[in-house]
Design an enzyme around this catalytic site. Structure first.
Site, PDB file in Angstrom:
ATOM      1  N   ASP A   1       0.847  -1.197   0.000  1.00 18.32           N
ATOM      2  CA  ASP A   1       0.000   0.000   0.000  1.00 18.32           C
ATOM      3  C   ASP A   1       0.878   1.241   0.000  1.00 18.32           C
ATOM      4  O   ASP A   1       2.058   1.180   0.366  1.00 18.32           O
ATOM      5  CB  ASP A   1      -0.958   0.022   1.197  1.00 18.32           C
ATOM      6  CG  ASP A   1      -0.248   0.143   2.541  1.00 18.32           C
ATOM      7  OD1 ASP A   1       0.809  -0.493   2.725  1.00 18.32           O
ATOM      8  OD2 ASP A   1      -0.743   0.878   3.419  1.00 18.32           O
TER       9      ASP A   1
ATOM     10  N   GLU B   1      -0.047  -0.865   5.884  1.00 13.80           N
ATOM     11  CA  GLU B   1       1.038  -0.301   6.705  1.00 13.80           C
ATOM     12  C   GLU B   1       0.874   1.191   6.881  1.00 13.80           C
ATOM     13  O   GLU B   1       1.078   1.728   7.972  1.00 13.80           O
ATOM     14  CB  GLU B   1       2.400  -0.610   6.060  1.00 13.80           C
ATOM     15  CG  GLU B   1       3.577  -0.457   7.022  1.00 13.80           C
ATOM     16  CD  GLU B   1       4.123   0.940   7.132  1.00 13.80           C
ATOM     17  OE1 GLU B   1       4.923   1.201   8.040  1.00 13.80           O
ATOM     18  OE2 GLU B   1       3.763   1.829   6.316  1.00 13.80           O
TER      19      GLU B   1
HETATM   20  N1  BES Z   1       8.671   3.299   5.301  1.00 11.82           N
HETATM   21  C1  BES Z   1       8.063   4.021   6.356  1.00 11.82           C
HETATM   22  C2  BES Z   1       8.847   4.019   7.649  1.00 11.82           C
HETATM   23  C3  BES Z   1      10.136   4.760   7.502  1.00 11.82           C
HETATM   24  C4  BES Z   1      10.115   6.106   7.195  1.00 11.82           C
HETATM   25  C5  BES Z   1      11.312   4.122   7.658  1.00 11.82           C
HETATM   26  C6  BES Z   1      11.296   6.778   7.031  1.00 11.82           C
HETATM   27  C7  BES Z   1      12.481   4.792   7.482  1.00 11.82           C
HETATM   28  C8  BES Z   1      12.474   6.124   7.156  1.00 11.82           C
HETATM   29  C9  BES Z   1       6.698   3.452   6.632  1.00 11.82           C
HETATM   30  O1  BES Z   1       6.007   3.103   5.473  1.00 11.82           O
HETATM   31  C10 BES Z   1       5.885   4.504   7.307  1.00 11.82           C
HETATM   32  O2  BES Z   1       5.728   5.582   6.830  1.00 11.82           O
HETATM   33  N2  BES Z   1       5.363   4.147   8.441  1.00 11.82           N
HETATM   34  C11 BES Z   1       4.435   4.971   9.135  1.00 11.82           C
HETATM   35  C12 BES Z   1       3.893   4.078  10.203  1.00 11.82           C
HETATM   36  C13 BES Z   1       2.670   4.589  10.877  1.00 11.82           C
HETATM   37  C14 BES Z   1       1.533   4.838   9.938  1.00 11.82           C
HETATM   38  C15 BES Z   1       2.289   3.613  11.949  1.00 11.82           C
HETATM   39  C16 BES Z   1       5.141   6.174   9.714  1.00 11.82           C
HETATM   40  O3  BES Z   1       6.302   6.084  10.161  1.00 11.82           O
HETATM   41  O4  BES Z   1       4.530   7.238   9.704  1.00 11.82           O
HETATM   42 ZN    ZN Z   2       6.924   2.175   4.173  1.00 11.36          ZN
END
Ligand code: BES
Ligand code: ZN
Length: 455
Positions: free
Chosen positions: A88, A153
């Site tokens: 997603d 996610e």
């Molecule tokens: N890929 C990201 C997490 C991430 C961001 C890892 C930057 C390394 C660097 C992931 O898809 C994400 O955005 N996760 C959300 C999780 C939340 C919705 C629980 C986030 O971090 O906002």
């Molecule tokens: Zn991500």
């Protein structure tokens, strides 16, 4: 042919396939994209079948489906690797800031622009293609592999935890790997050893039962937007620290050794300011920018609305005001406790002239992984072989809540083997993936699986 040569000769064919995957607008948060989510799940299923997985299933959840695949070709004495990724993506808004259409994969120089290019379709893809390379050259991957690809996610993985709990045997593995983070620069590979958790709430402040004329009632009726702004202002103190009582109680302090190690991570302040598009940094003066963005908890308002926001002027004293507030957490803060603390605080500071409701949108725990494991050593060697450079260890400020769930429910550690770059524009207009990192990523995964399989 060996698997690495196979990667080389298949680059352009694989790029076309990746573009196909990216062009499906699998935005998880918008109901109108549900068919696209399902199309992306089927695309992944077909792809996993085509690369040789004998067992592939699209498994329904209460929300978007999970794509599960397994290939236990290496036998019971070989380790089992659980590969997690998400198909997603975030909404592409604001659309007018994209230089190319968000779901039309476009190559400019060495970069592939598209929503999801880096987060996470392009990164997830490296594992799929590494496995294809093994299949086509050696017959099968050198480790047992299980794939868990989810479609929620970006909206907090609310149905993933129950899925993991309900399928512990199916998902049993020795270690997990996730490529959904970034490295420090094109030639500075990095292994992430810590992620932040998150608590996300929505606040609704109600004043009068209906909208009022601000000339007739203004001055005698408390405006809920004014009240909400004051409540939000109370969330930080004059040192830019979060002012919610108890917020820092469980925070695991950084020891001197870790602070010294974080201080050695290559960091260019000017380049960082430019990347962020700001003229000055902000935050708790007791911590460095690297510490503040990865090892310390934060609080940010993600959105605020109410009253009249269309073009032109309308004199109104609105009935309601809203805000979405997220807090990035560090071990050992618990998201449920933090959500409780902010609710308590907002209700305590709210003036008696308004009423306040706080809804919990989602939460996830942070994680710190053991840096001294066989899998981390294998990842270290794999990056050296794939990028020709020794990786650095870093903490990451973003959240991948499944890492804590894997530890808690399956008892396994996760290797965070990212291939993105800090300027990939995740969640923003003009998201991109640096194509050389896709190919180096596939090679790194091949080295990683080979080393793991060799014991
Ligand atoms: N890929 C990201 C997490 C991430 C961001 C890892 C930057 C390394 C660097 C992931 O898809 C994400 O955005 N996760 C959300 C999780 C939340 C919705 C629980 C986030 O971090 O906002
Ligand atoms: Zn991500």
């Amino acid at each position: 042919m060996n698997p690495l040569d196979y990667v080389h000769v298949n680059r352009s064919k694989w790029l076309d396939e990746l573009k196909e995957f990216l062009s499906i607008p699998s935005v998880s948060t918008q109901a109108e994209h549900k068919p696209d989510i399902e199309r992306a799940a089927r695309w992944l299923r077909d792809q996993l079948q085509a690369v040789g997985f004998p067992k592939v299933e699209v498994m329904p959840t209460a929300g978007h489906p999970i794509v599960y695949a397994e290939w236990l070709a290496a036998g019971p004495s070989a380790p089992t690797l659980l590969i997690y990724g998400h198909y997603d993506v975030q909404p592409p808004d604001p659309l007018d800031l994209w230089h190319t259409p968000p779901f039309e994969p476009t190559i400019v120089g060495d970069d592939l622009f598209c929503r999801g290019a880096s987060d996470d379709k392009g990164q997830l893809y490296t594992h799929v293609k590494a496995i294809e390379a093994f299949k086509e050259t050696l017959g099968a991957p050198p480790v047992n592999v299980k794939c868990l690809f989810e479609g929620e996610e970006e909206v907090g993985s609310v149905n993933l935890n129950p899925f993991i709990v309900a399928h512990k045997d199916l998902l049993a593995a020795d270690v997990a790997v996730i490529s959904d983070s970034h490295i420090l620069g094109k030639d500075i590979p990095a292994i992430v050893y810590a992620l932040r958790g998150i608590a996300y709430v929505e606040v609704e402040v109600t004043g009068p039962t209906g909208d009022l004329h601000s000339g007739i009632y203004g001055g005698a009726v408390h405006n809920p937007i004014n009240a909400l702004c004051a409540m939000i202002a109370s969330l930080h103190d004059e040192h830019n620290r979060v002012a919610i009582p108890g917020f820092y109680d469980a925070v695991r302090d950084l020891d001197a050794g870790e602070r010294a190690a974080l201080a050695k991570i290559p960091f260019n302040r000017e380049a960082w300011l430019k990347e962020a598009g700001v003229s000055a940094d902000w935050g708790d003066p007791d911590y460095t920018i690297v510490e503040r963005t990865s090892a310390r908890p934060t609080l940010d308002v993600n959105g605020i609305w109410g009253g009249y926001i269309e073009p032109g002027a309308k004199t109104v004293l609105p009935s309601k005001a809203f805000a979405k507030i997220s807090m990035r957490l560090v071990p050992d803060q618990k998201h449920a406790e933090i959500a409780r603390l902010i609710e308590e605080h907002l209700k305590a500071v709210a003036p008696p002239t308004v009423s306040v409701a706080v809804r919990n949108l989602h939460g996830g725990e942070g994680a710190i992984v053991n840096r001294d494991s066989a899998a981390i050593r294998a990842a270290f060697q794999a990056y050296e072989a794939g990028f020709g450079v020794t990786p650095v260890f870093m903490r990451e400020g973003g959240s991948i809540p499944v890492v804590a769930a894997f530890k808690e429910e399956l008892g396994i550690d996760t290797v965070l083997m990212g291939f993105g770059l800090p300027d990939d524009n995740l969640h923003a207009p003009n998201e991109k993936m640096h194509l050389p990192n896709v190919y180096k990523g596939i090679e790194t995964v091949i080295h990683f699986m080979t080393t793991l399989g060799a014991g």
